[in-house]
Design a protein around this motif. Structure first.
Motif, PDB file in Angstrom:
ATOM      1  N   LEU A 129     -43.498 -31.469   2.316  1.00  0.00           N
ATOM      2  CA  LEU A 129     -44.676 -30.601   2.363  1.00  0.00           C
ATOM      3  C   LEU A 129     -45.088 -30.183   0.955  1.00  0.00           C
ATOM      4  CD1 LEU A 129     -46.791 -28.880   3.754  1.00  0.00           C
ATOM      5  CD2 LEU A 129     -45.036 -27.179   4.242  1.00  0.00           C
ATOM      6  N   LEU A 130     -44.110 -29.845   0.129  1.00  0.00           N
ATOM      7  CA  LEU A 130     -44.398 -29.452  -1.249  1.00  0.00           C
ATOM      8  C   LEU A 130     -45.012 -30.620  -2.023  1.00  0.00           C
ATOM      9  CD1 LEU A 130     -43.669 -26.593  -2.322  1.00  0.00           C
ATOM     10  CD2 LEU A 130     -41.868 -27.667  -3.666  1.00  0.00           C
ATOM     11  N   ARG A 131     -44.482 -31.812  -1.832  1.00  0.00           N
ATOM     12  CA  ARG A 131     -44.986 -32.992  -2.538  1.00  0.00           C
ATOM     13  C   ARG A 131     -46.401 -33.351  -2.078  1.00  0.00           C
ATOM     14  NH1 ARG A 131     -41.509 -36.174  -5.365  1.00  0.00           N
ATOM     15  NH2 ARG A 131     -42.634 -38.056  -4.779  1.00  0.00           N
ATOM     16  N   CYS A 132     -46.698 -33.126  -0.812  1.00  0.00           N
ATOM     17  CA  CYS A 132     -48.068 -33.352  -0.330  1.00  0.00           C
ATOM     18  C   CYS A 132     -49.033 -32.368  -0.982  1.00  0.00           C
ATOM     19  CB  CYS A 132     -48.121 -33.222   1.193  1.00  0.00           C
ATOM     20  SG  CYS A 132     -47.341 -34.584   2.096  1.00  0.00           S
ATOM     21  N   LEU A 133     -48.607 -31.120  -1.113  1.00  0.00           N
ATOM     22  CA  LEU A 133     -49.438 -30.129  -1.787  1.00  0.00           C
ATOM     23  C   LEU A 133     -49.691 -30.508  -3.242  1.00  0.00           C
ATOM     24  CD1 LEU A 133     -48.143 -26.654  -0.540  1.00  0.00           C
ATOM     25  CD2 LEU A 133     -50.522 -27.384  -0.608  1.00  0.00           C
ATOM     26  N   ALA A 134     -48.645 -31.027  -3.890  1.00  0.00           N
ATOM     27  CA  ALA A 134     -48.755 -31.379  -5.305  1.00  0.00           C
ATOM     28  C   ALA A 134     -49.519 -32.673  -5.525  1.00  0.00           C
ATOM     29  CB  ALA A 134     -47.363 -31.495  -5.911  1.00  0.00           C
ATOM     30  N   GLY A 135     -49.781 -33.420  -4.450  1.00  0.00           N
ATOM     31  CA  GLY A 135     -50.483 -34.687  -4.592  1.00  0.00           C
ATOM     32  C   GLY A 135     -49.575 -35.859  -4.880  1.00  0.00           C
ATOM     33  N   LEU A 136     -48.250 -35.671  -4.710  1.00  0.00           N
ATOM     34  CA  LEU A 136     -47.291 -36.744  -4.944  1.00  0.00           C
ATOM     35  C   LEU A 136     -47.053 -37.583  -3.694  1.00  0.00           C
ATOM     36  CD1 LEU A 136     -44.673 -34.752  -7.064  1.00  0.00           C
ATOM     37  CD2 LEU A 136     -46.608 -36.115  -7.863  1.00  0.00           C
ATOM     38  N   GLU A 137     -47.447 -37.070  -2.543  1.00  0.00           N
ATOM     39  CA  GLU A 137     -47.410 -37.806  -1.276  1.00  0.00           C
ATOM     40  C   GLU A 137     -48.759 -37.627  -0.596  1.00  0.00           C
ATOM     41  OE1 GLU A 137     -45.085 -39.731  -0.230  1.00  0.00           O
ATOM     42  OE2 GLU A 137     -43.268 -39.102  -1.310  1.00  0.00           O
ATOM     43  N   LYS A 138     -49.159 -38.630   0.177  1.00  0.00           N
ATOM     44  CA  LYS A 138     -50.435 -38.552   0.883  1.00  0.00           C
ATOM     45  C   LYS A 138     -50.199 -38.221   2.345  1.00  0.00           C
ATOM     46  CE  LYS A 138     -54.792 -40.971   1.666  1.00  0.00           C
ATOM     47  NZ  LYS A 138     -55.581 -42.191   1.420  1.00  0.00           N
ATOM     48  N   LEU A 139     -50.954 -37.253   2.859  1.00  0.00           N
ATOM     49  CA  LEU A 139     -50.853 -36.874   4.268  1.00  0.00           C
ATOM     50  C   LEU A 139     -51.383 -37.974   5.177  1.00  0.00           C
ATOM     51  CD1 LEU A 139     -52.176 -33.207   4.058  1.00  0.00           C
ATOM     52  CD2 LEU A 139     -49.846 -33.857   4.698  1.00  0.00           C
ATOM     53  N   ASP A 140     -50.843 -38.048   6.383  1.00  0.00           N
ATOM     54  CA  ASP A 140     -51.432 -38.909   7.411  1.00  0.00           C
ATOM     55  C   ASP A 140     -52.700 -38.267   7.970  1.00  0.00           C
ATOM     56  OD1 ASP A 140     -49.301 -40.600   7.030  1.00  0.00           O
ATOM     57  OD2 ASP A 140     -48.138 -39.815   8.713  1.00  0.00           O
ATOM     58  N   SER A 141     -52.630 -36.941   8.156  1.00  0.00           N
ATOM     59  CA  SER A 141     -53.802 -36.197   8.631  1.00  0.00           C
ATOM     60  C   SER A 141     -53.601 -34.721   8.329  1.00  0.00           C
ATOM     61  CB  SER A 141     -54.012 -36.403  10.140  1.00  0.00           C
ATOM     62  OG  SER A 141     -52.896 -35.921  10.876  1.00  0.00           O
ATOM     63  N   GLY A 142     -54.681 -33.961   8.425  1.00  0.00           N
ATOM     64  CA  GLY A 142     -54.624 -32.529   8.152  1.00  0.00           C
ATOM     65  C   GLY A 142     -55.406 -32.165   6.895  1.00  0.00           C
ATOM     66  N   GLU A 143     -55.569 -30.876   6.685  1.00  0.00           N
ATOM     67  CA  GLU A 143     -56.337 -30.388   5.540  1.00  0.00           C
ATOM     68  C   GLU A 143     -55.549 -29.329   4.781  1.00  0.00           C
ATOM     69  OE1 GLU A 143     -60.063 -28.920   6.924  1.00  0.00           O
ATOM     70  OE2 GLU A 143     -60.890 -30.915   7.360  1.00  0.00           O
ATOM     71  N   MET A 144     -55.700 -29.372   3.455  1.00  0.00           N
ATOM     72  CA  MET A 144     -55.124 -28.360   2.569  1.00  0.00           C
ATOM     73  C   MET A 144     -56.279 -27.745   1.781  1.00  0.00           C
ATOM     74  SD  MET A 144     -51.819 -30.537   1.160  1.00  0.00           S
ATOM     75  CE  MET A 144     -52.887 -31.853   0.530  1.00  0.00           C
ATOM     76  N   ARG A 145     -56.553 -26.471   2.025  1.00  0.00           N
ATOM     77  CA  ARG A 145     -57.690 -25.809   1.381  1.00  0.00           C
ATOM     78  C   ARG A 145     -57.218 -24.615   0.560  1.00  0.00           C
ATOM     79  NH1 ARG A 145     -59.979 -26.748   6.727  1.00  0.00           N
ATOM     80  NH2 ARG A 145     -59.427 -24.617   7.301  1.00  0.00           N
ATOM     81  N   HIS A 146     -57.715 -24.535  -0.669  1.00  0.00           N
ATOM     82  CA  HIS A 146     -57.452 -23.371  -1.507  1.00  0.00           C
ATOM     83  C   HIS A 146     -58.774 -22.696  -1.822  1.00  0.00           C
ATOM     84  CE1 HIS A 146     -56.401 -21.261  -5.396  1.00  0.00           C
ATOM     85  NE2 HIS A 146     -55.596 -20.719  -4.499  1.00  0.00           N
ATOM     86  N   ASP A 147     -58.894 -21.450  -1.373  1.00  0.00           N
ATOM     87  CA  ASP A 147     -60.162 -20.716  -1.510  1.00  0.00           C
ATOM     88  C   ASP A 147     -61.320 -21.522  -0.939  1.00  0.00           C
ATOM     89  OD1 ASP A 147     -58.912 -18.563  -2.652  1.00  0.00           O
ATOM     90  OD2 ASP A 147     -59.296 -19.197  -4.710  1.00  0.00           O
ATOM     91  N   GLY A 148     -61.056 -22.202   0.181  1.00  0.00           N
ATOM     92  CA  GLY A 148     -62.086 -22.968   0.871  1.00  0.00           C
ATOM     93  C   GLY A 148     -62.323 -24.360   0.327  1.00  0.00           C
ATOM     94  N   LYS A 149     -61.672 -24.721  -0.788  1.00  0.00           N
ATOM     95  CA  LYS A 149     -61.874 -26.033  -1.402  1.00  0.00           C
ATOM     96  C   LYS A 149     -60.787 -26.986  -0.944  1.00  0.00           C
ATOM     97  CE  LYS A 149     -62.613 -28.221  -5.922  1.00  0.00           C
ATOM     98  NZ  LYS A 149     -62.658 -27.981  -7.387  1.00  0.00           N
TER      99      LYS A 149
END
Length: 361
Positions: free
Chosen positions: A43-63
């Protein structure tokens, strides 16, 4: 706010993240707690962009963060092994990200001086990573992460390679760092004590599923489900069908406890919420005695753990762990000799308002 919505990730046929939903407020120290292999580092690596999600959204301040490359997400990552550049000295390691950002030498000099002072690293600028202690390396990794003024800092078990005393000392430093910086922190750990001490919020992950999320005190005192009760802290978890040995006199409380609750549920109670006595009459001074269940038992094992001792008490087919604080034990009005050896007969009191009941998994 950081919003994680429906995150899913698999490696082959293995589901690592299963529909993860988390909202993390700005400035929160959020601990992702769970055993090895539960998906928290992924999960941490997906947030950092080191792994790609299969599906789902990660939004920071709506972005949406998903389409952005790692260096444009406004995140910093502190690895478990710190990942310091071995060929760069301490100062060069700290300012590496600033040079990538092409900041001026004047800007870099000002920021470096500030970070060296903040993390108590002055005078060590020319040392290389192999010349630093574990604690100093950890502070360098933190200073490097904070140098680029990240919106969110991600930490992957940064204290796990340190000895116990140093871990506790740096834990306090991390708490103070967070208090002063106000930066949002997402901190991965398998250490329950670490999560309880550091986290403003804890998310418990088991087998790729977020099974609970909330304040440490709330999750500990009122676990929302059996999985949380069994994992977080020590807990006596007993099937209601398990036979116990009641006291000699009839116990309406015992009957109501084990028959009024529907079958297929578990009783859970913390070891520190149980009371031992050499005789049933020793409980008679309790104002809430009528709200307790008293069982007969025998001490099967004793562990001395410094500030407290843990007793394993057998009652019928059930086994209870009882934690007795030494200060409280020494204030007991009855004899302490009943706690001195294995095999002693004792009475065990369970207060009903401190029992939890959950459907069995």
């Amino acid at each position: 706010m950081l919003e994680l919505v429906g995150l899913k990730k698999s490696f082959g046929s293995t589901k690592v993240l299963q529909d993860i939903q988390i909202n993390i407020e700005e400035g929160c120290f959020y601990c992702l707690l769970g055993p090895s292999g539960c998906g928290k580092t992924t999960l941490l690596r997906c947030l950092a962009g080191l792994e790609k999600l299969d599906s789902g959204e990660m939004r920071h301040d709506g972005k949406e963060l998903g389409p952005l490359p790692s260096h444009k997400r406004g995140l910093s990552l502190v690895f478990q092994n710190y990942a310091l550049w071995p060929h760069l000295n301490l100062a060069e390691n700290i300012v590496y990200g600033l040079r990538v950002q092409k900041q001026t030498e004047h800007q870099i000099e000002i920021k470096l001086k500030q970070l060296l002072q903040t993390y108590r690293l002055e005078g060590l600028e020319k040392r290389f990573p192999n010349e630093l202690s574990g604690g100093q390396q950890q502070r360098v990794a933190l200073a490097r992460a904070m140098a680029i003024d990240p919106k969110i800092i991600l930490m992957d078990e940064p204290l796990s390679n340190l000895d116990a005393n140093l871990r506790k000392a740096l834990r306090r430093e991390l708490k103070e760092f967070h208090r002063q910086s106000g930066t949002t922190v997402i901190y991965v750990t398998h250490d329950q004590e670490e999560a309880l001490a550091l986290g403003d919020q804890i998310g418990l992950m088991l087998n790729g599923v977020l099974v609970a999320s909330g304040k440490p005190e709330s999750l500990y005192d009122r676990p929302p489900n059996l999985a949380t009760a069994q994992f977080l802290g020590e807990m006596n978890c007993l099937s209601l069908g398990l036979e116990v040995e009641p006291r000699n006199s009839s116990s309406q409380q015992l009957g109501s406890l084990f028959t009024a609750i529907e079958s297929g549920r578990s009783l859970c109670i913390r070891p520190e919420h149980l009371t031992l006595a050499s005789a049933e009459k020793d409980f008679s001074v309790e104002k809430d005695f009528q709200q307790s269940v008293v069982l007969k038992g025998q001490i099967e094992a004793i562990e001395f753990l410094g500030s407290h001792s843990t007793y394993l008490v057998v009652s019928g087919a059930a086994k209870f762990q009882v934690r007795l604080n030494h200060k409280e034990r020494n204030s007991q009005s009855h004899s302490q000799s009943i706690y001195s050896k294995i095999g002693d007969s004792v009475f065990l009191s369970l207060k009903l308002d401190q029992c939890h009941f959950y459907p069995e998994n």
